[in-house]
Design a protein around this motif. Structure first.
Motif, PDB file in Angstrom:
ATOM      1  N   THR A 129       0.839  -1.202   0.000  1.00  0.00           N
ATOM      2  CA  THR A 129       0.000   0.000   0.000  1.00  0.00           C
ATOM      3  C   THR A 129       0.877   1.256   0.000  1.00  0.00           C
ATOM      4  OG1 THR A 129      -1.657  -1.274   1.189  1.00  0.00           O
ATOM      5  CG2 THR A 129      -2.011   1.092   1.092  1.00  0.00           C
TER       6      THR A 129
ATOM      7  N   GLU B  57      -4.743  -5.238  -2.191  1.00  0.00           N
ATOM      8  CA  GLU B  57      -5.583  -6.305  -1.642  1.00  0.00           C
ATOM      9  C   GLU B  57      -6.091  -7.220  -2.758  1.00  0.00           C
ATOM     10  OE1 GLU B  57      -5.261  -3.457  -0.120  1.00  0.00           O
ATOM     11  OE2 GLU B  57      -5.021  -4.064   1.981  1.00  0.00           O
TER      12      GLU B  57
ATOM     13  N   ARG C 217      -6.272   3.922   5.971  1.00  0.00           N
ATOM     14  CA  ARG C 217      -5.109   3.084   6.236  1.00  0.00           C
ATOM     15  C   ARG C 217      -5.351   2.182   7.443  1.00  0.00           C
ATOM     16  NH1 ARG C 217      -0.290   3.980   3.912  1.00  0.00           N
ATOM     17  NH2 ARG C 217      -0.161   1.730   4.277  1.00  0.00           N
ATOM     18  N   GLY C 218      -4.911   0.947   7.325  1.00  0.00           N
ATOM     19  CA  GLY C 218      -5.108  -0.013   8.407  1.00  0.00           C
ATOM     20  C   GLY C 218      -6.530  -0.553   8.463  1.00  0.00           C
TER      21      GLY C 218
HETATM   22  N1  ASP Z   1      -3.346  -2.389   3.110  1.00  0.00           N
HETATM   23  C1  ASP Z   1      -3.976  -1.340   3.849  1.00  0.00           C
HETATM   24  C2  ASP Z   1      -2.930  -0.504   4.554  1.00  0.00           C
HETATM   25  O1  ASP Z   1      -1.748  -0.795   4.474  1.00  0.00           O
HETATM   26  C3  ASP Z   1      -5.008  -1.843   4.792  1.00  0.00           C
HETATM   27  C4  ASP Z   1      -4.504  -2.726   5.907  1.00  0.00           C
HETATM   28  O2  ASP Z   1      -3.425  -3.290   5.820  1.00  0.00           O
HETATM   29  O3  ASP Z   1      -5.225  -2.881   6.904  1.00  0.00           O
HETATM   30  O4  ASP Z   1      -3.277   0.456   5.166  1.00  0.00           O
END
Ligand code: ASP
Ligand code: MG
Length: 437
Positions: A41, A119, A195-196
């Motif tokens: 990401t 993803e 994010r996340g």
């Molecule tokens: N791939 C996304 C990020 O790095 C979502 C996640 O990992 O939760 O933010």
């Protein structure tokens, strides 16, 4: 049915993906949510940045590097040439798609489409791997059922209905794989849960299918009782109440995204934090149960600014707090901590984008003082006010640390301190020493 989410590091290499496959193939039907492979990401954000700056060759160079990385994973992940070439074809399509942005105007809309590819890549590769080893899996496209509304809040009714439809087309699959993080917005465009956000996906899906349990698999053995980057000998906390976990996630425990707690809490679905490297370890179970009267953990949130508004006129006045809070609201700036006295109020914020305007407006109501580079230290546990002694213990542990604000009573589950950033390590260690040793 259980819902299992694996983060970026858990699927960060071919070996790690194989490890996840071993963990999940146990003959039980489940939904598996994957993040993008770790780093991806960020790479996609970097690529977008080159496109924004109209540096096409820079973007293409970064795309090529990323494609090579994925080609290497493909070579290692599959054993047969047949699967390798199918996986490479999929890579080719996705990376051609990324390159196609060099021909268009680049806006936030294009960036979100690019960010979704991480993803899409990880889940396609993982599903194909399960096919190769003969597992009964299917890929559910998150873009068909994950949706946010006009206010960027999840559209839970839409999610439940459309996810159920997707599952109903293939009711006897064992492993339903889907993408974390990505969704469509109110206008049908590709978007994401910030994010996340894969943890949030897991929790929303868990609630949508009324799962028995939501498992968040990472590379640490649960939520620790203090920050292992600053304190030695921290330990995983076996049991946490939803409220305790929410405070910890919000105030600094990096293992779980703070938004993830609410959907699980509302649907009363336990959330278990587990470690892919040590799958037998008990991890942390988050539910409506808590250990009675126990102080469980300490966390810290950096980058806090404190604002004090002192007003002689606050004495016996009503409406003062409303006026103060309205100013923060009008600048879309959330407040973390609040303490009040009869002559003034102190609040803390972590978003200082509009600070100058806020201060300017606050000056109409009193004298304003700012303290920057502060940290919130949050002590979490079962601390109802009928219990005695816990405040004394917590405050006692902080006896050597200058404290700018203290807050207790907002919930039964936390006591927070605002201190200077330079005192953070000392405070975290002092609290661990007094509360957990
Ligand atoms: N791939 C996304 C990020 O790095 C979502 C996640 O990992 O939760 O933010
Ligand atoms: Mg994460």
């Amino acid at each position: 049915m259980k819902v299992l989410k694996f983060g970026g590091t858990s699927v960060g290499s071919a070996a790690r993906m194989k490890n996840v496959a071993k963990l999940i193939c146990d003959g039980e039907q489940k939904i598996v949510i994957l993040s993008a492979m770790s780093g991806t990401t960020n790479n996609l954000i970097e690529i977008s940045d080159y496109f924004y700056k109209n540096n096409i060759s820079g973007a293409l160079e970064k795309i090529n590097i990323l494609q090579q990385k994925y080609a290497d994973v493909v070579d290692e992940l599959y054993s047969s040439d047949e699967y390798k070439s199918e996986a490479k074809l999929n890579l080719k399509n996705i990376f051609e798609y990324l390159r196609s942005f060099s021909k268009s105007v680049f806006t936030l809309f294009e960036e979100k489409a690019i960010l979704a590819q991480g993803e899409l890549l990880s889940t396609a590769m993982f599903h194909l791997y399960l096919q190769e080893i003969g597992e009964n899996s299917i890929l559910l496209p998150a873009l068909e059922f994950m949706r946010i509304d006009k206010n960027a809040e999840p559209d839970t009714a839409f999610i439940a209905e459309n996810l159920a439809k997707q599952i109903a087309t293939q009711p006897d699959k064992m492993i339903y794989i889907t993408q974390g993080f990505i969704c469509r917005n109110f206008y049908g465009e590709i978007d994401n849960l910030q994010r996340g956000g894969s943890d949030y996906t897991a929790s929303l899906i868990g609630a949508a299918v009324n799962a028995d349990e939501i498992q968040i698999w990472t590379d640490i053995d649960g939520m620790h009782n203090n920050d292992p980057r600053f304190v030695e000998g921290t330990k995983p906390v076996p049991v946490l109440h939803f409220e305790e976990a929410a405070e910890l996630a919000y105030f600094g425990a990096k293992i779980l995204h703070p938004t993830c707690i609410l959907p699980a809490k509302l649907a009363n679905i336990p959330v278990r934090l587990l470690n892919t490297m040590e799958p037998k370890a008990p991890g942390t179970l988050i539910s409506t149960k808590s250990k009675k009267g126990k102080i469980e953990a300490v966390a810290a949130k950096d980058g806090i600014t404190a604002i004090k508004i002192k007003s002689g006129r606050m004495l016996l006045a009503h409406g003062f707090l409303r006026k103060v809070f309205e100013i923060f609201e009008s600048y879309h700036t959330p407040i973390d901590m609040v303490t009040t006295s009869e002559v003034g109020v102190s609040v803390s914020i972590d978003n200082v984008k509009r600070l100058d305007e806020i201060v300017n407006d606050l000056k109409k109501f009193g004298t304003v003082t700012i303290d920057k580079d502060m940290v919130i230290i949050c002590v979490v546990g079962d601390m109802p006010f009928e219990n005695i002694g816990f405040q004394a213990k917590v405050v006692g542990a902080m006896s050597e640390i200058p404290v700018r604000m203290i807050s207790y009573g907002g919930s039964n589950y936390n006591i927070s301190f605002l201190i200077k950033a330079e005192d953070k390590r000392r405070a975290l260690n002092a609290l661990s020493h007094a509360l957990f040793n």
